[in-house]
Design a protein around this motif. Structure first.
Motif, PDB file in Angstrom:
ATOM      1  N   LYS A 107       0.842  -1.209   0.000  1.00  0.00           N
ATOM      2  CA  LYS A 107       0.000   0.000   0.000  1.00  0.00           C
ATOM      3  C   LYS A 107       0.867   1.246   0.000  1.00  0.00           C
ATOM      4  N   GLN A 108       1.899   1.228   0.808  1.00  0.00           N
ATOM      5  CA  GLN A 108       2.819   2.357   0.898  1.00  0.00           C
ATOM      6  C   GLN A 108       3.357   2.719  -0.481  1.00  0.00           C
ATOM      7  N   TRP A 109       3.843   1.734  -1.214  1.00  0.00           N
ATOM      8  CA  TRP A 109       4.410   1.998  -2.540  1.00  0.00           C
ATOM      9  C   TRP A 109       3.320   2.425  -3.530  1.00  0.00           C
ATOM     10  N   TYR A 111       0.709   4.080  -2.815  1.00  0.00           N
ATOM     11  CA  TYR A 111       0.333   5.465  -2.508  1.00  0.00           C
ATOM     12  C   TYR A 111       1.425   6.436  -2.952  1.00  0.00           C
TER      13      TYR A 111
END
Lengths: 237, 239
Positions: A107-109, A111
């Motif tokens: 999710k981090q990447w 986003y």
């Protein structure tokens, strides 16, 4: 509800937007990687900000997705990808189990892609190809940002094949179309962004070899070639 | 529970977005205030290779995460067990994701660009200023339409998504060069009412006050810029 659906039994998803555009193509790559059936509904530039499309997506942008299997409409490519993964990638073919560390990292990447890659590479594209008057300092700002983000990816991919864990995920796929646009914008006069950022270059090659990614890129090239031919023919008349 | 660590800069709005959520959920946390020049160091790149704030470390789960949206989603998933700020129903869950992505990919970046070209860019470029002013107005119009006849973006309660838009609306008036005390939100009555509704929440009030205190400690005052600020200086330091 959707847990018993398979690609063979489900109704095709409806993807608004052409595969020639970077954001719809991003979603197309994820759908193809999961072998999900979908149909494309093209919406012309002149029609995106009008009815009936703004009732589908009030933001007036592409892509949007309609899933007739659950009667849901979603816009924002990132949200579409999350929806598709959660609903249809139960075997974690291109994802990790829900709420695991790797899941949060994906999710981090993703986003970073939607907030830090797409919009900024998009501004570089705008000032290079579309802005009515040349603006060297604005163009430079965004070209520097393209290189900065490429540098972040490059460093992370040192001695790693993929962004998260040891397999190709939707996080990797989500970066491809705009990284390809960066190549189009900057690769000239002997400069290649994939050579300055070697790890990114290698990663893009690996991703291109993936069937879901490669088939969409191939369609993009064919589509662009057709458009170029049509435009050359029109000029002759 | 061990305190959750959260890296912020005093003025940057993104760092404070998850702080609102931490306050709403009554979680213990520790603010790590950075100066923006420290974000470009090798040391900080080990925390966030993207070189931005926020970043978060939760010692209770040994998870290090960056990107404000991912942090917010993690806090909700891990700690909002009663669903105070979220929905678990199918459609609402994905609509929340949609609007959060809109905040991250459009509100943040476009409001950021108008601030850049109005205040920080070495030269004034009227066509760039016009482009990003129009983008901001477009985003405000979309939010205003979406809030017509509604109190909140999704369902009928305040969720993490509504709260994720708040901080950039604090910064926007300065970015668009409005005089202190005035706001572009006045032209968008639904957005203004929504923003004021959120401002009344304790969590928001506390976060805004904490940010102002941090800015005061950095000598930034209400404008977010130091008194002796110069664009030339900034650009030299950045290059």
């Amino acid at each position: 509800m959707t847990s018993t659906l398979t690609p063979a039994t489900m109704k095709p998803l409806v993807l608004y937007g052409s595969l020639l555009g970077p954001n719809p193509a991003k979603v197309g790559m994820v759908l193809r990687s999961l072998g999900l059936p979908f149909e494309i509904k093209e919406v012309g530039f002149g029609d995106v900000k009008k009815e009936p499309y703004v009732s589908v997506n009030p933001n007036g942008r592409l892509p949007s997705l309609y899933d007739p299997n659950s009667d849901i409409t979603i816009w924002e490519s990132g949200a579409i990808i999350e929806y598709v993964i959660e609903t249809y990638d139960k075997d974690q073919k291109i994802s990790f189990p829900h709420a695991s560390k790797e899941d949060w990292e994906c999710k981090q990447w993703l986003y970073l892609q939607v907030s830090g890659q797409g919009p900024y590479y998009g501004q570089a594209w705008w000032f290079q190809f579309h802005h009515p008057t040349p603006n060297p300092s604005a163009l430079e700002r965004y070209q520097n940002e393209v290189k900065r983000v490429s540098g972040v990816l490059n460093k992370h991919l040192t001695s790693k094949k993929f962004l998260v864990g040891d397999k190709l995920t939707y996080a990797d796929i989500s970066f491809v179309t705009w990284q390809k646009s960066a190549e189009k914008m900057l690769n000239k006069d002997g400069y290649e962004i994939g050579k300055e950022f070697e790890n990114v270059g290698g990663w893009m090659e690996r991703l291109r070899a993936n069937e879901g990614v490669g088939s969409v890129l191939k369609e993009q090239s064919e589509g662009m070639a057709k458009m170029a031919e049509a435009s050359a023919a029109a000029k002759k008349e | 529970m061990k305190p959750i660590e959260i890296w912020v800069t005093s003025a940057g709005p993104n760092g404070w977005k998850p702080v609102i959520i931490l306050e709403e959920l009554g979680l213990i946390y520790e603010l790590k205030q950075m100066h923006w020049e420290q974000l470009m160091t090798l040391e900080y790149s080990k925390i966030n290779p993207g070189g931005k704030v926020p970043a978060m470390y939760d010692p209770n789960t040994d998870l290090l995460l960056w990107e404000s949206g991912a942090i917010i989603l993690y806090l909700i998933d891990q700690y909002d067990t009663e669903g105070k700020l979220t929905y678990n129903t199918f459609k609402e869950k994905h609509l929340l994701s949609q609007w959060l992505m809109f905040q991250m990919s459009q509100q943040g970046p476009m409001y950021g660009q108008i601030g850049w070209f109005n205040v920080l860019h070495p030269e004034k470029i009227p066509s760039a200023i016009e482009r990003y002013t129009k983008q901001c107005e477009r985003i405000l119009r979309i939010l205003d339409d979406a809030l017509e006849g509604k109190q909140w973006l999704v369902g009928d309660k305040c969720t993490y998504v509504d709260l994720s838009f708040f901080m950039w609306h604090i910064v926007l008036p300065l970015s668009m060069l409005y005089p202190l005390g005035e706001t572009p939100l006045t032209k968008y009555p639904n957005v203004l009412a929504w923003h004021q509704r959120m401002a009344e929440r304790d969590s928001v009030d506390k976060t805004v006050a904490a940010r102002q205190k941090a800015m005061d400690s950095d000598g930034l005052g209400k404008s977010g810029l130091p008194d002796d600020f110069s664009v030339e200086d900034l650009n030299m330091k950045m290059n």
